[in-house]
Design a protein around this motif. Structure first.
Motif, PDB file in Angstrom:
ATOM      1  N   ARG A   2       0.825  -1.206   0.000  1.00  0.00           N
ATOM      2  CA  ARG A   2       0.000   0.000   0.000  1.00  0.00           C
ATOM      3  C   ARG A   2       0.856   1.250   0.000  1.00  0.00           C
ATOM      4  O   ARG A   2       0.504   2.246  -0.630  1.00  0.00           O
ATOM      5  CB  ARG A   2      -0.948  -0.018   1.188  1.00  0.00           C
ATOM      6  N   ARG A   3       1.995   1.203   0.707  1.00  0.00           N
ATOM      7  CA  ARG A   3       2.899   2.365   0.702  1.00  0.00           C
ATOM      8  C   ARG A   3       3.457   2.647  -0.682  1.00  0.00           C
ATOM      9  O   ARG A   3       3.814   3.774  -0.988  1.00  0.00           O
ATOM     10  CB  ARG A   3       4.051   2.150   1.691  1.00  0.00           C
ATOM     11  N   LEU A   4       3.526   1.629  -1.509  1.00  0.00           N
ATOM     12  CA  LEU A   4       4.005   1.800  -2.880  1.00  0.00           C
ATOM     13  C   LEU A   4       2.897   2.216  -3.836  1.00  0.00           C
ATOM     14  O   LEU A   4       3.126   2.387  -5.026  1.00  0.00           O
ATOM     15  CB  LEU A   4       4.649   0.503  -3.377  1.00  0.00           C
ATOM     16  N   GLY A   5       1.684   2.357  -3.310  1.00  0.00           N
ATOM     17  CA  GLY A   5       0.575   2.828  -4.125  1.00  0.00           C
ATOM     18  C   GLY A   5      -0.310   1.742  -4.701  1.00  0.00           C
ATOM     19  O   GLY A   5      -1.189   2.033  -5.512  1.00  0.00           O
ATOM     20  N   PHE A   6      -0.094   0.499  -4.331  1.00  0.00           N
ATOM     21  CA  PHE A   6      -0.931  -0.591  -4.813  1.00  0.00           C
ATOM     22  C   PHE A   6      -2.139  -0.753  -3.901  1.00  0.00           C
ATOM     23  O   PHE A   6      -2.051  -0.572  -2.696  1.00  0.00           O
ATOM     24  CB  PHE A   6      -0.157  -1.912  -4.834  1.00  0.00           C
ATOM     25  N   SER A   7      -3.269  -1.104  -4.511  1.00  0.00           N
ATOM     26  CA  SER A   7      -4.445  -1.412  -3.695  1.00  0.00           C
ATOM     27  C   SER A   7      -4.675  -2.920  -3.717  1.00  0.00           C
ATOM     28  O   SER A   7      -4.409  -3.586  -4.714  1.00  0.00           O
ATOM     29  CB  SER A   7      -5.682  -0.687  -4.218  1.00  0.00           C
ATOM     30  N   ILE A   8      -5.123  -3.417  -2.592  1.00  0.00           N
ATOM     31  CA  ILE A   8      -5.437  -4.832  -2.459  1.00  0.00           C
ATOM     32  C   ILE A   8      -6.929  -4.928  -2.215  1.00  0.00           C
ATOM     33  O   ILE A   8      -7.423  -4.311  -1.287  1.00  0.00           O
ATOM     34  CB  ILE A   8      -4.646  -5.460  -1.294  1.00  0.00           C
ATOM     35  N   PRO A   9      -7.671  -5.593  -3.010  1.00  0.00           N
ATOM     36  CA  PRO A   9      -7.321  -6.487  -4.109  1.00  0.00           C
ATOM     37  C   PRO A   9      -7.362  -5.833  -5.487  1.00  0.00           C
ATOM     38  O   PRO A   9      -7.236  -6.534  -6.483  1.00  0.00           O
ATOM     39  CB  PRO A   9      -8.395  -7.561  -4.003  1.00  0.00           C
ATOM     40  N   GLY A  10      -7.530  -4.524  -5.576  1.00  0.00           N
ATOM     41  CA  GLY A  10      -7.658  -3.866  -6.881  1.00  0.00           C
ATOM     42  C   GLY A  10      -6.498  -4.117  -7.819  1.00  0.00           C
ATOM     43  O   GLY A  10      -6.680  -4.563  -8.948  1.00  0.00           O
ATOM     44  N   ASP A  11      -5.265  -3.811  -7.373  1.00  0.00           N
ATOM     45  CA  ASP A  11      -4.084  -3.971  -8.215  1.00  0.00           C
ATOM     46  C   ASP A  11      -3.358  -5.293  -7.986  1.00  0.00           C
ATOM     47  O   ASP A  11      -2.687  -5.806  -8.872  1.00  0.00           O
ATOM     48  CB  ASP A  11      -3.083  -2.840  -7.943  1.00  0.00           C
ATOM     49  N   TYR A  62      -9.259 -30.015   1.272  1.00  0.00           N
ATOM     50  CA  TYR A  62      -8.823 -28.623   1.334  1.00  0.00           C
ATOM     51  C   TYR A  62     -10.015 -27.743   1.016  1.00  0.00           C
ATOM     52  O   TYR A  62     -10.866 -28.111   0.226  1.00  0.00           O
ATOM     53  CB  TYR A  62      -7.696 -28.382   0.324  1.00  0.00           C
ATOM     54  N   LYS A  63     -10.056 -26.574   1.642  1.00  0.00           N
ATOM     55  CA  LYS A  63     -11.205 -25.691   1.451  1.00  0.00           C
ATOM     56  C   LYS A  63     -10.713 -24.263   1.208  1.00  0.00           C
ATOM     57  O   LYS A  63      -9.855 -23.761   1.928  1.00  0.00           O
ATOM     58  CB  LYS A  63     -12.083 -25.738   2.712  1.00  0.00           C
ATOM     59  N   LEU A  64     -11.266 -23.632   0.195  1.00  0.00           N
ATOM     60  CA  LEU A  64     -10.968 -22.232  -0.080  1.00  0.00           C
ATOM     61  C   LEU A  64     -11.787 -21.363   0.864  1.00  0.00           C
ATOM     62  O   LEU A  64     -13.000 -21.508   0.957  1.00  0.00           O
ATOM     63  CB  LEU A  64     -11.320 -21.882  -1.528  1.00  0.00           C
ATOM     64  N   VAL A  65     -11.105 -20.472   1.589  1.00  0.00           N
ATOM     65  CA  VAL A  65     -11.772 -19.534   2.489  1.00  0.00           C
ATOM     66  C   VAL A  65     -11.644 -18.153   1.842  1.00  0.00           C
ATOM     67  O   VAL A  65     -10.575 -17.545   1.867  1.00  0.00           O
ATOM     68  CB  VAL A  65     -11.136 -19.546   3.900  1.00  0.00           C
ATOM     69  N   GLU A  66     -12.739 -17.706   1.219  1.00  0.00           N
ATOM     70  CA  GLU A  66     -12.713 -16.433   0.504  1.00  0.00           C
ATOM     71  C   GLU A  66     -12.873 -15.273   1.481  1.00  0.00           C
ATOM     72  O   GLU A  66     -13.812 -15.246   2.274  1.00  0.00           O
ATOM     73  CB  GLU A  66     -13.838 -16.372  -0.529  1.00  0.00           C
ATOM     74  N   ARG A  67     -11.934 -14.343   1.397  1.00  0.00           N
ATOM     75  CA  ARG A  67     -12.028 -13.117   2.187  1.00  0.00           C
ATOM     76  C   ARG A  67     -11.838 -11.944   1.221  1.00  0.00           C
ATOM     77  O   ARG A  67     -12.283 -12.018   0.095  1.00  0.00           O
ATOM     78  CB  ARG A  67     -11.020 -13.157   3.328  1.00  0.00           C
ATOM     79  N   LYS A  68     -11.192 -10.885   1.640  1.00  0.00           N
ATOM     80  CA  LYS A  68     -11.156  -9.673   0.828  1.00  0.00           C
ATOM     81  C   LYS A  68      -9.812  -9.369   0.182  1.00  0.00           C
ATOM     82  O   LYS A  68      -9.587  -8.243  -0.246  1.00  0.00           O
ATOM     83  CB  LYS A  68     -11.588  -8.479   1.690  1.00  0.00           C
ATOM     84  N   SER A  69      -8.917 -10.337   0.086  1.00  0.00           N
ATOM     85  CA  SER A  69      -7.596 -10.039  -0.469  1.00  0.00           C
ATOM     86  C   SER A  69      -7.468 -10.406  -1.944  1.00  0.00           C
ATOM     87  O   SER A  69      -6.403 -10.220  -2.534  1.00  0.00           O
ATOM     88  CB  SER A  69      -6.511 -10.756   0.335  1.00  0.00           C
ATOM     89  N   LEU A  70      -8.536 -10.915  -2.553  1.00  0.00           N
ATOM     90  CA  LEU A  70      -8.528 -11.241  -3.973  1.00  0.00           C
ATOM     91  C   LEU A  70      -9.769 -10.674  -4.633  1.00  0.00           C
ATOM     92  O   LEU A  70     -10.856 -10.746  -4.088  1.00  0.00           O
ATOM     93  CB  LEU A  70      -8.534 -12.763  -4.196  1.00  0.00           C
ATOM     94  N   ASN A  71      -9.581 -10.100  -5.838  1.00  0.00           N
ATOM     95  CA  ASN A  71     -10.757  -9.740  -6.626  1.00  0.00           C
ATOM     96  C   ASN A  71     -11.108 -10.938  -7.502  1.00  0.00           C
ATOM     97  O   ASN A  71     -10.448 -11.969  -7.454  1.00  0.00           O
ATOM     98  CB  ASN A  71     -10.506  -8.465  -7.439  1.00  0.00           C
ATOM     99  N   ALA A  72     -12.129 -10.824  -8.298  1.00  0.00           N
ATOM    100  CA  ALA A  72     -12.611 -11.969  -9.088  1.00  0.00           C
ATOM    101  C   ALA A  72     -11.539 -12.506 -10.025  1.00  0.00           C
ATOM    102  O   ALA A  72     -11.365 -13.723 -10.154  1.00  0.00           O
ATOM    103  CB  ALA A  72     -13.865 -11.569  -9.867  1.00  0.00           C
ATOM    104  N   ILE A  73     -10.788 -11.638 -10.677  1.00  0.00           N
ATOM    105  CA  ILE A  73      -9.750 -12.080 -11.612  1.00  0.00           C
ATOM    106  C   ILE A  73      -8.611 -12.757 -10.854  1.00  0.00           C
ATOM    107  O   ILE A  73      -8.122 -13.811 -11.255  1.00  0.00           O
ATOM    108  CB  ILE A  73      -9.239 -10.892 -12.465  1.00  0.00           C
TER     109      ILE A  73
END
Length: 110
Positions: A2-11, A62-73
């Motif tokens: 984030r300090r480098l200007g990236f957004s998670i999960p946007g970028d 194994y189970k995928l636990v979806e939270r907010k660190s990934l966008n759809a892509i």
């Protein structure tokens, strides 16, 4: 990041493989896996080798636990990466002798 200007999960998408309390606190998408059963399988493999037996192993899920660190892509890319790993594991199972199948099975059934 984030300090480098990236957004998670946007970028940038981030995914873990442990589903710890920290992953929950950071809203990190992760893979949950059964650590206790994995340890039991490791012990069973050692016992089988020591006793020259072939007792069964736990089937791991194994189970995928979806939270907010990934966008759809990012999520789709992560799932494709996991799928390619699963396919390569299954191909390795077909190309190994039955004696070494225990080693491959330790990691789980997909």
């Amino acid at each position: 990041m984030r300090r480098l200007g990236f957004s998670i999960p946007g970028d940038l998408g981030i995914m873990g493989f442990d589903n710890t309390e920290v992953a929950h606190l950071l809203d990190l998408t992760t893979i949950d896996y059964p650590v206790v059963q994995q340890a039991e399988n490791a012990f069973s493999i050692l016992q089988n080798r020591w006793n020259n037996t072939n007792n069964g192993l736990n089937t791991l899920s194994y189970k995928l636990v979806e939270r907010k660190s990934l966008n759809a892509i990012s999520l789709l890319a992560a799932l494709l990466l996991v799928l390619s790993y699963v396919v390569s594991c299954n191909l390795n199972k077909k190309n190994t002798s039955s004696k070494s199948m225990d080693d491959v099975s330790f990691f789980g059934t997909y």
